[in-house]
Design an enzyme around this catalytic site. Structure first.
Site, PDB file in Angstrom:
ATOM      1  N   GLY A 134      37.223  57.707  46.384  1.00 49.51           N
ATOM      2  CA  GLY A 134      37.507  56.403  45.798  1.00 49.51           C
ATOM      3  C   GLY A 134      38.788  55.788  46.305  1.00 49.51           C
ATOM      4  N   SER A 135      38.716  54.573  46.822  1.00 52.03           N
ATOM      5  CA  SER A 135      39.899  53.973  47.431  1.00 52.03           C
ATOM      6  C   SER A 135      39.635  52.494  47.715  1.00 52.03           C
ATOM      7  CB  SER A 135      40.267  54.720  48.708  1.00 52.03           C
ATOM      8  OG  SER A 135      39.133  54.899  49.527  1.00 52.03           O
TER       9      SER A 135
END
EC number: 4.1.1.65
Length: 265
Positions: free
Chosen positions: A182-183
């Protein structure tokens, strides 16, 4: 469309995790049977997370491609903090179910790579662009336009991997980095770029066109050249007599002096 696939379908970054999960799942299955189910779920999740499938790549030279899968969270005019110029900013948020490898959005040459330490707030928030750990790649496209793409760590993603460096040449769709779990990726494009996406749109890495960037920068209006001053002959005035007038006045003065001499005699 072009198909670029110079890497395995499962990202190398995930091989140790997937291998460890698989070995542990098998071991627990042999020893404990159904108790191994959580380990198998983790292994399947890791396989899904580290997938890195081949994609069809648009060949339009003006197309700036999405470097990742995700959802558009920002489309706005902003300041590129790495070049200190006005830019079109497009941000893509990746959740844990998206493909997390980063690929080059255009044919370009890397001019600089800038790493910044930072926090790990939710990458979906605007402040993540300035507060989180991030890695910026500054590049010049094949047509000479300057672009910036930034890997931003998130709340869970705490490992940014960047495999390129200054002087490297990247082909559109070529893999250059990875962020785990997640980013976000921020894109800064020249202000004349035309956005092809809107906030909320889902995008597919290197298949979705984020913007159209003209191959040449707009011409700035140049100031009109001043016309050369006309050269005029000097105006004859009482304060500025001509040469002929000066000669006449000199002759008259001589005659007057001669007359005065005669009268004296």
């Amino acid at each position: 469309m072009n198909r670029l696939y110079p890497h395995p379908i499962i990202a190398r970054e995930g091989w140790p995790i997937i291998g460890g999960g698989l070995a542990l799942s098998l071991l627990v299955s042999i020893c404990c049977g159904w108790w191994s189910l959580p380990f198998w779920v983790f292994t399947v999740f890791a396989l899904q997370f580290f997938r890195d499938p081949a994609r069809e790549i648009p060949l339009n030279p003006e197309a700036v491609l999405s470097p990742v899968d995700g959802r558009i969270v920002v489309v706005e005019r902003a300041r590129d903090p790495y070049r200190d110029v006005d830019a079109l900013k497009i941000s893509i948020f990746m959740n844990v179910f998206n493909v997390h490898s980063q690929k080059s959005p255009a044919d370009c040459t890397v001019t600089k790579v800038v790493y910044n330490k930072g926090k790990f707030v939710n990458a979906d928030l605007d402040k993540a662009s300035t507060e989180n750990e991030r890695n910026a790649v500054l590049a010049t496209t094949a047509s000479g336009r300057e672009i910036t793409f930034v890997q931003v760590a998130g709340l869970v993603a705490r490992r940014i991997l960047c495999y390129t460096q200054a002087g490297a040449k990247l082909s559109r769709g070529e893999r250059y980095g990875f962020i785990r779990f997640g980013s976000r990726v921020d894109m800064y494009l020249p202000v004349d770029a035309q956005a092809q996406v809107a906030i909320g749109d889902k995008v597919t890495g290197v298949s979705t066109v984020l913007a159209r960037l003209p191959l040449t920068a707009p011409q700035t209006e140049s100031e009109p050249e001043s016309e050369p001053a006309l050269q005029t002959a000097p105006v004859e005035t009482a304060a500025n007599p001509s040469a002929e007038q000066r000669q006449i006045e000199a002759a008259a003065a001589k005659i007057q002096a001669a007359v005065q001499d005669v009268l004296k005699d």
